[in-house]
Design an enzyme around this catalytic site. Sequence first.
Site, PDB file in Angstrom:
ATOM      1  N   HIS A  82      39.624  -4.562  -4.924  1.00  0.00           N
ATOM      2  CA  HIS A  82      40.274  -5.330  -4.698  1.00  0.00           C
ATOM      3  C   HIS A  82      40.090  -6.630  -5.381  1.00  0.00           C
ATOM      4  O   HIS A  82      38.917  -6.946  -5.160  1.00  0.00           O
ATOM      5  CB  HIS A  82      40.835  -5.590  -3.187  1.00  0.00           C
ATOM      6  CG  HIS A  82      40.906  -7.150  -2.792  1.00  0.00           C
ATOM      7  ND1 HIS A  82      42.405  -6.753  -2.300  1.00  0.00           N
ATOM      8  CD2 HIS A  82      41.090  -8.492  -2.096  1.00  0.00           C
ATOM      9  CE1 HIS A  82      42.541  -8.045  -2.150  1.00  0.00           C
ATOM     10  NE2 HIS A  82      42.178  -8.754  -2.125  1.00  0.00           N
ATOM     11  N   ASP A 161      47.069  -8.076  11.100  1.00  0.00           N
ATOM     12  CA  ASP A 161      47.280  -9.563  10.191  1.00  0.00           C
ATOM     13  C   ASP A 161      48.358 -10.494   9.592  1.00  0.00           C
ATOM     14  O   ASP A 161      48.062 -11.306   8.837  1.00  0.00           O
ATOM     15  CB  ASP A 161      46.514  -8.506   8.568  1.00  0.00           C
ATOM     16  CG  ASP A 161      46.452  -9.598   7.341  1.00  0.00           C
ATOM     17  OD1 ASP A 161      45.175 -10.868   7.748  1.00  0.00           O
ATOM     18  OD2 ASP A 161      46.685  -8.803   6.409  1.00  0.00           O
ATOM     19  N   ARG A 168      48.381 -18.643   9.582  1.00  0.00           N
ATOM     20  CA  ARG A 168      47.467 -19.405   9.535  1.00  0.00           C
ATOM     21  C   ARG A 168      47.993 -19.949   7.865  1.00  0.00           C
ATOM     22  O   ARG A 168      47.744 -20.867   7.564  1.00  0.00           O
ATOM     23  CB  ARG A 168      46.302 -18.482   8.760  1.00  0.00           C
ATOM     24  CG  ARG A 168      45.575 -17.877   9.763  1.00  0.00           C
ATOM     25  CD  ARG A 168      44.579 -17.308   9.676  1.00  0.00           C
ATOM     26  NE  ARG A 168      43.925 -17.098   8.030  1.00  0.00           N
ATOM     27  CZ  ARG A 168      43.672 -16.596   6.855  1.00  0.00           C
ATOM     28  NH1 ARG A 168      44.095 -15.132   7.144  1.00  0.00           N
ATOM     29  NH2 ARG A 168      42.858 -16.795   6.482  1.00  0.00           N
ATOM     30  N   SER A 183      40.333 -10.079   6.989  1.00  0.00           N
ATOM     31  CA  SER A 183      42.294 -10.681   6.314  1.00  0.00           C
ATOM     32  C   SER A 183      41.777  -9.283   5.491  1.00  0.00           C
ATOM     33  O   SER A 183      42.333  -8.063   5.425  1.00  0.00           O
ATOM     34  CB  SER A 183      42.655 -12.045   6.517  1.00  0.00           C
ATOM     35  OG  SER A 183      44.024 -11.491   5.265  1.00  0.00           O
ATOM     36  N   LYS A 187      42.965  -4.570   5.757  1.00  0.00           N
ATOM     37  CA  LYS A 187      44.087  -4.140   4.870  1.00  0.00           C
ATOM     38  C   LYS A 187      43.263  -2.880   3.864  1.00  0.00           C
ATOM     39  O   LYS A 187      43.774  -1.610   3.694  1.00  0.00           O
ATOM     40  CB  LYS A 187      44.907  -4.770   3.804  1.00  0.00           C
ATOM     41  CG  LYS A 187      45.445  -5.616   4.745  1.00  0.00           C
ATOM     42  CD  LYS A 187      46.304  -6.617   3.398  1.00  0.00           C
ATOM     43  CE  LYS A 187      45.348  -8.603   3.243  1.00  0.00           C
ATOM     44  NZ  LYS A 187      46.184  -9.406   3.710  1.00  0.00           N
TER      45      LYS A 187
END
Length: 435
Positions: A82, A161, A168, A183, A187
């Site tokens: 990621h 999320d 947010r 968060s 995922k």
Amino acid sequence: MNIVDIIRKKRDGGELGTEEIQFFVDGITSGSIPDYQASAFAMAVFFQGMSARETADLTLAMAKSGELMDLSAIPGVKVDKHSTGGVADTTTLILAPLVASAGVPVAKMSGRGLGHTGGTVDKLESIPGYRTELSSAEFIEIVKKVGVSVIGQSKNLAPADKVLYALRDVTATIESIPLIASSIMSKKIAAGADAIVLDVKVGKGAFLKDLDTAGRLARTMVQIGRDVGRETVACLTDMNRPLGDAIGNSLEVLEAVEVLKGGGPERLKEICLVLGSQMLILANKGELDSGEARRILERKLASGEALETFVSWVKAQGGDPAVAEYPEEVLPLAPKYPVQAATSGYVSTMEPLQLGLVALELGAGRHRKDDAIDPGVGIKMQVTLGDKVEAGETLAWVYARSPEAALKAAQGVQEAVGISGAPPKELPLIYQVIS
Ligand code: URA
Ligand code: CA
């Protein structure tokens, strides 16, 4: 249990229990907890923080709030990667087939671009025919057959999320380390990763601007991984300048193909080797050291096996495999216009945020989530930091749909590229690897 008590407890600095966190996540997923209470919760966490245990609990509860991808039918350790988002960063398109060609299965769900940063799914969709939406069965079948598949995130991935992140975003509570970390990790866990390699970008073009905060985020995510049994490594990497030379969807696919063919920008290739080595190490459960892992990947690049895997992967997802051989013919590209240097000197800055925004304005990105993008537009830099240029020399090409758009983009590129009398100080590409 009562949401007001939970908010109050966090507001006053208390530590929430596992059941309290689960109650909150269930409530935002079902909608029984309204937006104003979810937002108040986020603000309480923003000010009071969360312990490592609370953060791990929040992560797991959010991961389990929707569909959990089951990748157990694919043999081997599934390592996901990621990135927190960069500019001219086409890493996944190179890394996925590269690592797969070394025997590590890559079953990846990627995101779309938002704001000035690009997204892998948008880039892949610039390849004619490529399908980013597959059934789970088809996704898994392709990974088993060719070693790699990359699709868009399923709608039901970590829905808690989605709710919390959207709130947010509009309540000034994005910038909380436990909330960002949970968060991102929720995922990755929901997408089925056994192990995770994180590329945490730092600098002017990144979500996080300073090394200190980025380091804290990275360590928090590595700790979550340890707490929930998914080994995680984080690399802190530089985003004070664009990573590669191409910004824009087709252009970034083209650049990925160049790297897979042994060319392309050195820094882009280097980051793929660094992140890829970490993926190999995790997949082989510590039996490789980073030098060995790197040499394996270098051989896969040099032998053309990584490129072959790229071709098989694209073909398996319906994309035109000729993209590897004739990318300029296959990919949609807008007409190109040169950007000239206004003065002579050394290229001393290349502002990644500004360049990303110029590409966005050309149509390569979106202002809002549902905006359409134009795969054929963008910027291809012809110089890099430290290069000596003469006035009038071509700094970059802008790919634009009209001469007016090109002129505006060219001015933006000229402003983003600083030229001065002395060469700049080089920043490191990799600041730290945290494991
Ligand atoms: N990216 C995410 O996925 N979540 C955050 O909270 C911030 C960045
Ligand atoms: Ca990216």
